[in-house]
Design an enzyme around this catalytic site. Structure first.
Site, short mmCIF file in Angstrom:
data_model
loop_
_atom_site.label_atom_id
_atom_site.label_comp_id
_atom_site.label_asym_id
_atom_site.label_seq_id
_atom_site.Cartn_x
_atom_site.Cartn_y
_atom_site.Cartn_z
N ARG A 106 3.06 -5.32 -3.88
CA ARG A 106 3.06 -4.47 -4.96
C ARG A 106 4.37 -5.10 -6.04
O ARG A 106 5.55 -4.97 -5.43
CB ARG A 106 3.28 -2.99 -5.04
CG ARG A 106 3.79 -2.35 -6.21
CD ARG A 106 3.69 -0.81 -6.00
NE ARG A 106 2.33 -0.30 -6.12
CZ ARG A 106 2.03 0.88 -6.50
NH1 ARG A 106 2.99 1.82 -6.95
NH2 ARG A 106 0.86 1.26 -6.33
N HIS A 133 -4.80 -3.25 -10.58
CA HIS A 133 -4.57 -2.33 -9.47
C HIS A 133 -5.85 -2.35 -8.61
O HIS A 133 -6.51 -1.13 -8.62
CB HIS A 133 -4.25 -1.03 -10.17
CG HIS A 133 -3.51 -0.21 -9.05
ND1 HIS A 133 -3.28 -0.68 -7.93
CD2 HIS A 133 -2.97 1.17 -9.08
CE1 HIS A 133 -2.81 0.36 -7.05
NE2 HIS A 133 -2.72 1.44 -7.97
N GLN A 136 -6.97 0.63 -6.28
CA GLN A 136 -7.23 1.95 -6.77
C GLN A 136 -8.62 2.15 -7.19
O GLN A 136 -9.08 3.17 -7.20
CB GLN A 136 -6.27 2.12 -7.85
CG GLN A 136 -6.35 3.26 -8.82
CD GLN A 136 -5.90 4.54 -8.13
OE1 GLN A 136 -4.60 4.55 -7.53
NE2 GLN A 136 -6.29 5.86 -7.99
N ASP A 229 -4.28 7.71 -17.51
CA ASP A 229 -3.19 6.97 -16.55
C ASP A 229 -1.79 7.41 -17.48
O ASP A 229 -1.82 7.76 -18.42
CB ASP A 229 -3.27 5.47 -16.38
CG ASP A 229 -2.45 4.77 -15.66
OD1 ASP A 229 -1.43 5.63 -14.88
OD2 ASP A 229 -2.28 3.55 -15.36
N CYS A 270 -5.06 8.18 -11.55
CA CYS A 270 -4.56 7.38 -10.44
C CYS A 270 -3.13 8.05 -9.65
O CYS A 270 -3.02 7.74 -8.67
CB CYS A 270 -4.34 6.10 -10.53
SG CYS A 270 -3.13 5.76 -12.17
N ARG A 315 -7.50 6.68 -1.29
CA ARG A 315 -6.80 5.48 -1.36
C ARG A 315 -6.90 4.89 0.03
O ARG A 315 -6.87 3.71 0.51
CB ARG A 315 -5.26 5.64 -2.10
CG ARG A 315 -5.15 5.88 -3.36
CD ARG A 315 -5.74 5.07 -4.27
NE ARG A 315 -5.25 3.62 -4.08
CZ ARG A 315 -3.98 3.35 -4.15
NH1 ARG A 315 -3.17 4.16 -4.96
NH2 ARG A 315 -3.72 2.15 -4.10
N1 NVA Z 1 -0.38 1.94 -15.00
C1 NVA Z 1 0.68 2.59 -13.98
C2 NVA Z 1 -0.14 2.80 -12.57
C3 NVA Z 1 0.55 3.71 -11.55
C4 NVA Z 1 -0.21 3.80 -10.25
C5 NVA Z 1 1.77 1.87 -13.68
O1 NVA Z 1 1.57 0.57 -13.55
O2 NVA Z 1 3.02 2.52 -13.75
N1 CP Z 2 -1.85 5.33 -7.69
C1 CP Z 2 -0.88 4.82 -7.03
O1 CP Z 2 -0.75 3.55 -6.92
O2 CP Z 2 0.19 5.51 -6.66
P1 CP Z 2 1.62 5.16 -6.12
O3 CP Z 2 2.27 4.33 -7.38
O4 CP Z 2 2.24 6.31 -5.44
O5 CP Z 2 1.38 4.09 -5.01
#
Ligand code: NVA
Ligand code: CP
Length: 330
Positions: A106, A133, A136, A229, A270, A315
């Site tokens: 990540r 992602h 997800q 989101d 998410c 998840r």
């Molecule tokens: N679009 C958000 C998703 C978090 C799971 C981010 O990248 O912060």
């Molecule tokens: N939805 C998601 O990816 O959650 P986290 O950022 O907590 O991993």
């Protein structure tokens, strides 16, 4: 043709066929039932998994860890490594590939996870980058299968908000692959990259999907799913004020749900979500801007329409399926 995902990386769902996505969803369903029945698994026995995190996480990290333990694997959680500081991504990949059977990443650039996959020699799973992602989306579609009484290719799925972030891109890709009616309800300046849209419209020709974009709230009429989101993704915090101005009209509230004219519409996110002031950031925003809820109102978040915690649970089952399918003792 039977699906075989052994040895494959998951960097984006663009690389996966409709059949492969359905295979992962069905495997997730089986693994979920297995866990519910209290059956301890050994499909990842003797496997070691590395979890690399350059951005924060609750769900993704915990999903990988619990899924790995459930099927007998060991994990290393790595945040403060030499990676990128004193050691290149290529060298890091070559080292980790000698230790581990699979690597989750990540972070920021999609190119980073691609470099890892190119040099690691073992499957690499994208746990979120700025662009995509993918893990997800599998959880989201499993949740739709559980809550909407229609096959995925009959579902109208409306994504409201920042349609060019990792979630907007990835949901559009997933929807195109499984043949959904996908609508991005967003200001034009936040619609996805045109090349990606063109590519997905090509995919849609084969799967029967429809990919629409709209700035008109009536686009939600007939929706089975309303998804949103955060307005500001990790790493984009400096864009906060601009995003609030752009996205406030697209907040998911009861008026928007009523506009669907579907009593059974489900709400998805998410997570994490800004639906109240019970977080440091939420409280700070309330104090500075007087906003107590952002992309979704607390009323919708806590309503009967909301399936966000089933989605969060999924998840784990879907990430387990990805690991089992790509490195497991199947
Ligand atoms: N679009 C958000 C998703 C978090 C799971 C981010 O990248 O912060
Ligand atoms: N939805 C998601 O990816 O959650 P986290 O950022 O907590 O991993």
């Amino acid at each position: 043709m039977p699906v075989n995902l052994r040895g494959r990386s998951l960097l984006t769902l663009r690389d996966f066929t409709t059949e492969e996505i359905h295979y992962l969803l069905n495997l997730s369903k089986d693994l979920k039932a297995k866990k519910r029945n209290g059956i301890k698994g050994n499909l990842l026995e003797h496997k070691s998994i590395c979890l690399l995190f350059e951005k924060t996480s609750t769900r993704t990290r915990c999903a990988f860890e619990v899924a790995a333990y459930d099927e007998g694997a060991n994990v290393t959680f790595l945040t403060n490594s030499q990676m990128g500081k004193k050691e290149s991504m290529e060298d890091t990949a070559k080292v980790l590939g000698r230790f581990y059977d699979g690597i989750e990443y990540r972070g920021f650039g999609q190119s980073v996870v691609e470099t890892l996959a190119k040099h690691a020699g073992v499957p690499v799973w994208n746990g979120l980058t700025d662009d995509y992602h993918p893990t997800q989306i599998l959880a989201d579609f499993l949740t739709v299968m559980e809550h909407v009484d229609k096959p995925l290719n009959k579902v109208k799925f409306v994504y409201c908000g920042d349609a060019r972030n990792n979630m907007g891109n990835s949901l559009m890709i997933g929807a195109a692959k499984v043949g959904m009616h996908f609508v991005a309800l967003a200001p034009k300046s936040l619609w996805p990259n045109e090349d990606l849209v063109a590519e997905m419209r090509q995919v849609a020709k084969y799967t029967g999907a429809t990919i629409d974009f709209s700035e008109d709230l009536d686009a939600v009429i007939g929706a089975d799913v309303i998804y949103t989101d955060v307005w500001v993704s990790m790493g984009e915090e400096h864009l906060f004020e601009e995003r609030v101005k752009l996205l406030k009209p697209y907040q998911v509230n009861m008026d928007l749900l009523n506009r669907t004219k579907n009593d059974n519409v489900i709400f998805m996110h998410c997570l994490p979500a800004f639906h109240d002031t019970m977080t440091e950031v939420g409280a700070e925003i309330a104090e500075k801007y007087g906003m107590t809820e952002m992309e979704v109102t607390d009323e919708v978040f806590r309503s009967i329409h909301s399936v966000v915690f089933d989605e969060a649970e999924n998840r784990m089952h879907t990430i387990k399926a990805i690991m089992v399918a790509t490195i497991g003792n199947l």
